[in-house]
Design a protein around this motif. Structure first.
Motif, PDB file in Angstrom:
ATOM      1  N   GLN A 154       0.789  -1.537  -0.489  1.00  0.00           N
ATOM      2  CA  GLN A 154      -0.466  -0.385   0.151  1.00  0.00           C
ATOM      3  C   GLN A 154       1.146   1.397  -0.034  1.00  0.00           C
ATOM      4  O   GLN A 154       0.371   2.259  -0.278  1.00  0.00           O
ATOM      5  CB  GLN A 154      -0.660   0.257   1.425  1.00  0.00           C
ATOM      6  CG  GLN A 154      -1.758  -1.599   1.483  1.00  0.00           C
ATOM      7  CD  GLN A 154      -2.199  -1.129   2.920  1.00  0.00           C
ATOM      8  OE1 GLN A 154      -2.254  -1.645   3.738  1.00  0.00           O
ATOM      9  NE2 GLN A 154      -3.386  -0.302   3.186  1.00  0.00           N
ATOM     10  N   GLY A 155       2.278   1.280   0.607  1.00  0.00           N
ATOM     11  CA  GLY A 155       2.989   3.022   0.872  1.00  0.00           C
ATOM     12  C   GLY A 155       2.281   2.991   2.211  1.00  0.00           C
ATOM     13  O   GLY A 155       1.387   2.466   3.303  1.00  0.00           O
ATOM     14  N   GLN A 156       3.535   4.185   2.654  1.00  0.00           N
ATOM     15  CA  GLN A 156       3.088   4.813   3.946  1.00  0.00           C
ATOM     16  C   GLN A 156       2.488   6.291   2.806  1.00  0.00           C
ATOM     17  O   GLN A 156       2.934   6.814   2.657  1.00  0.00           O
ATOM     18  CB  GLN A 156       3.733   4.365   4.350  1.00  0.00           C
ATOM     19  CG  GLN A 156       4.647   3.794   4.925  1.00  0.00           C
ATOM     20  CD  GLN A 156       3.415   2.792   5.557  1.00  0.00           C
ATOM     21  OE1 GLN A 156       3.740   1.478   5.595  1.00  0.00           O
ATOM     22  NE2 GLN A 156       2.902   3.165   6.523  1.00  0.00           N
ATOM     23  N   ARG A 157       1.199   6.257   4.324  1.00  0.00           N
ATOM     24  CA  ARG A 157       0.357   8.256   3.928  1.00  0.00           C
ATOM     25  C   ARG A 157       1.828   8.385   3.874  1.00  0.00           C
ATOM     26  O   ARG A 157       2.496   9.142   4.977  1.00  0.00           O
ATOM     27  CB  ARG A 157      -0.307   7.851   5.060  1.00  0.00           C
ATOM     28  CG  ARG A 157      -1.104   9.051   5.094  1.00  0.00           C
ATOM     29  CD  ARG A 157      -1.927   9.344   5.980  1.00  0.00           C
ATOM     30  NE  ARG A 157      -3.193   7.943   6.502  1.00  0.00           N
ATOM     31  CZ  ARG A 157      -4.190   7.733   6.806  1.00  0.00           C
ATOM     32  NH1 ARG A 157      -4.274   8.313   8.102  1.00  0.00           N
ATOM     33  NH2 ARG A 157      -5.045   6.968   7.361  1.00  0.00           N
ATOM     34  N   GLY A 158       1.348  10.338   3.473  1.00  0.00           N
ATOM     35  CA  GLY A 158       2.966  11.030   3.523  1.00  0.00           C
ATOM     36  C   GLY A 158       4.003  10.513   3.107  1.00  0.00           C
ATOM     37  O   GLY A 158       4.562  11.432   3.473  1.00  0.00           O
ATOM     38  N   PHE A 159       4.286   9.945   2.313  1.00  0.00           N
ATOM     39  CA  PHE A 159       5.819   9.357   1.717  1.00  0.00           C
ATOM     40  C   PHE A 159       5.761   9.133   1.162  1.00  0.00           C
ATOM     41  O   PHE A 159       6.243   9.356  -0.130  1.00  0.00           O
ATOM     42  CB  PHE A 159       6.021   8.104   3.495  1.00  0.00           C
ATOM     43  CG  PHE A 159       7.394   8.040   3.352  1.00  0.00           C
ATOM     44  CD1 PHE A 159       8.399   8.676   2.329  1.00  0.00           C
ATOM     45  CD2 PHE A 159       8.158   6.776   3.926  1.00  0.00           C
ATOM     46  CE1 PHE A 159       9.800   8.457   2.471  1.00  0.00           C
ATOM     47  CE2 PHE A 159       9.219   7.280   4.766  1.00  0.00           C
ATOM     48  CZ  PHE A 159      10.299   7.824   3.500  1.00  0.00           C
ATOM     49  N   TYR A 160       5.044   7.979   0.446  1.00  0.00           N
ATOM     50  CA  TYR A 160       4.911   7.225  -1.277  1.00  0.00           C
ATOM     51  C   TYR A 160       3.745   6.513  -0.551  1.00  0.00           C
ATOM     52  O   TYR A 160       3.795   5.776   0.123  1.00  0.00           O
ATOM     53  CB  TYR A 160       6.556   6.182  -1.000  1.00  0.00           C
ATOM     54  CG  TYR A 160       6.333   5.389  -0.558  1.00  0.00           C
ATOM     55  CD1 TYR A 160       6.394   4.069  -0.335  1.00  0.00           C
ATOM     56  CD2 TYR A 160       6.693   5.242   1.251  1.00  0.00           C
ATOM     57  CE1 TYR A 160       6.215   2.517   0.022  1.00  0.00           C
ATOM     58  CE2 TYR A 160       7.004   3.691   1.882  1.00  0.00           C
ATOM     59  CZ  TYR A 160       6.357   2.668   1.537  1.00  0.00           C
ATOM     60  OH  TYR A 160       6.878   1.784   2.476  1.00  0.00           O
TER      61      TYR A 160
END
Length: 424
Positions: A154-160
């Motif tokens: 999913q990726g990381q919020r506010g990051f990628y």
């Protein structure tokens, strides 16, 4: 220890035990000695530079936040922040905010990026459900694994965030063809949490490292020389092939950790050299146990690769500085009439009587953490890492002698609370 030495030691011990005055005065001498050592804050004021040097290590970077919080509470304010990868992000947040807002901003960043990106949050939901169970190492390992799966999927919020199409379906040479994730969310986060105008105008210095993709050379971006923008911070954390290279002035840059994960040497070797207290905060330990499985091998490989031989670099800096000090003392001892002017002119740039004090803090991985510990972004792990950094720095602050500037004839000293406790 041979037999004769043991006999002498026993004799001295018996004499001390037989002398009541010695036993009564011992606590007084110990207290007087402790009182004679300045507090860490008082010693820190004797240095021209106080540098916080932050290594790269992804999700482990919350450890550095705990270290800074302990320093902040103690009243020690670094005037130079240097970092690579996630260390560069932490350093930018610290340098780009007023001291009273720094911890708040660090919390805002880490609370944001420790949540999954997108609407589908099944790994996070399972992770949060497990967090309600009584803690144990097996459960912590499962929570870490779920966080790592979420980071990959999913990726990381506010990051990628993951790209919509796989790299092999993208036009060659495009960011999408050379990486799996889009880091545009990180730029928005940096613009929200970092005051870049303040960063470039304030007296606090920021240095971040990146790798030139085409030359393979390491490049430092330094606010004392360069105007720092979000792209510089993003470049320092553009780890391939996950993240795309960042273009700055027509050059493409990857994560600084590809070449060197620790910017300590740059801080200590920059001219003009100044008396410096440097807190080197590492996220990878070069020392570890022999791997027993393939997963152990992958974890051990990362530890060795990204520890960047920090101690070797520190030892090299110390050797060079002691050589400079010794050379200066040698020239002072030789009568001036015996020194040709051209020789003095040649040697003068090498002379330096500055002192460096390096306080080393190294994250010690928990037994249940595995090779994915650097991308297991979860709130539980983040809090544990933060608390570990706070505890290690607090213990270091409990050793006032660590902070005292070394004599100029010595030049460089290093301290490590873990190494001291192991020796004890």
């Amino acid at each position: 220890m041979n037999a004769r030495v043991r006999r002498v030691a026993k004799t001295l011990a018996r004499k001390r035990a037989a002398d009541p005055r010695a036993s009564r005065n011992a606590p007084r001498r110990k207290a007087a000695k402790a009182a004679s050592i300045a507090t860490p804050v008082e010693s820190a004021k004797r240095y021209e530079n106080i540098a916080l040097v932050l290594q790269g290590g992804g999700a482990l970077g919350a450890y550095q936040c705990g270290v800074y919080e302990a320093l902040h509470r103690a009243g020690i304010r670094p005037n130079w922040f240097a970092g690579t990868s996630i260390g560069a992000v932490n350093a930018a947040i610290l340098a780009g905010n007023a001291p009273e807002r720094r911890i708040e901003r660090l919390h805002a960043f880490w609370n944001t990026i420790c949540e999954p990106a997108g609407l589908l949050a099944w790994p996070a939901a399972m992770r949060d459900a497990l967090a309600w169970l009584p803690p144990n190492s097996v459960l912590s390992a499962w929570i870490g694994a779920l966080s790592a799966v979420g980071a990959l999927v999913q990726g990381q919020r506010g990051f990628y965030a993951p790209r919509g199409l796989p790299p092999w379906s993208q036009p060659p040479g495009s960011p999408g063809a050379t990486s799996f994730y889009d880091t545009a969310p990180l730029k928005a986060t940096l613009e929200k949490l970092v005051d870049f105008d303040r960063l470039n105008a304030d007296g606090v210095r920021l240095t971040i490292g990146a790798t030139d993709v085409e030359t393979g050379n390491f490049r430092y971006f330094d606010s004392a020389i360069d105007c720092i923008a979000p792209e510089h911070v993003m470049a320092s954390g553009a780890l391939p092939p996950s993240f795309p290279a960042i273009v700055i002035d027509g050059r493409h840059y990857w994560d600084g950790g590809v070449v060197s994960n620790t910017p300590l040497e740059y801080v200590l070797e920059s001219s003009p050299r100044r008396d410096t207290l440097a807190f080197e905060v590492d996220l990878w330990s070069a020392h570890g146990i022999l791997p027993r499985t393939l997963l152990d091998v992958l974890e051990r490989q990362k530890d060795i690769q990204y520890s960047s031989r920090t101690r070797l670099g520190t030892d090299a800096v110390a050797a060079r500085q002691r050589l400079r000090n010794t050379l200066g003392m040698l020239l002072e001892a030789v009568p001036k009439q015996h020194l040709p002017d051209e020789l003095v002119a040649e040697l003068t740039p090498w002379l330096c009587d500055r002192v460096f004090n390096v306080i080393h803090l190294i994250y010690r991985a928990k037994p249940y953490e595995e090779q994915f510990k650097d991308y297991a972004f979860g709130r539980n792990a983040m809090r544990e890492h933060w608390a570990s950094g706070f505890a290690d720095m607090t213990r270091s602050l409990g050793e006032p002698a660590f902070f005292v500037p070394p004599p100029r004839e010595i030049g460089v000293v290093t301290h490590d609370i873990h190494r001291q406790e192991t020796a004890a």
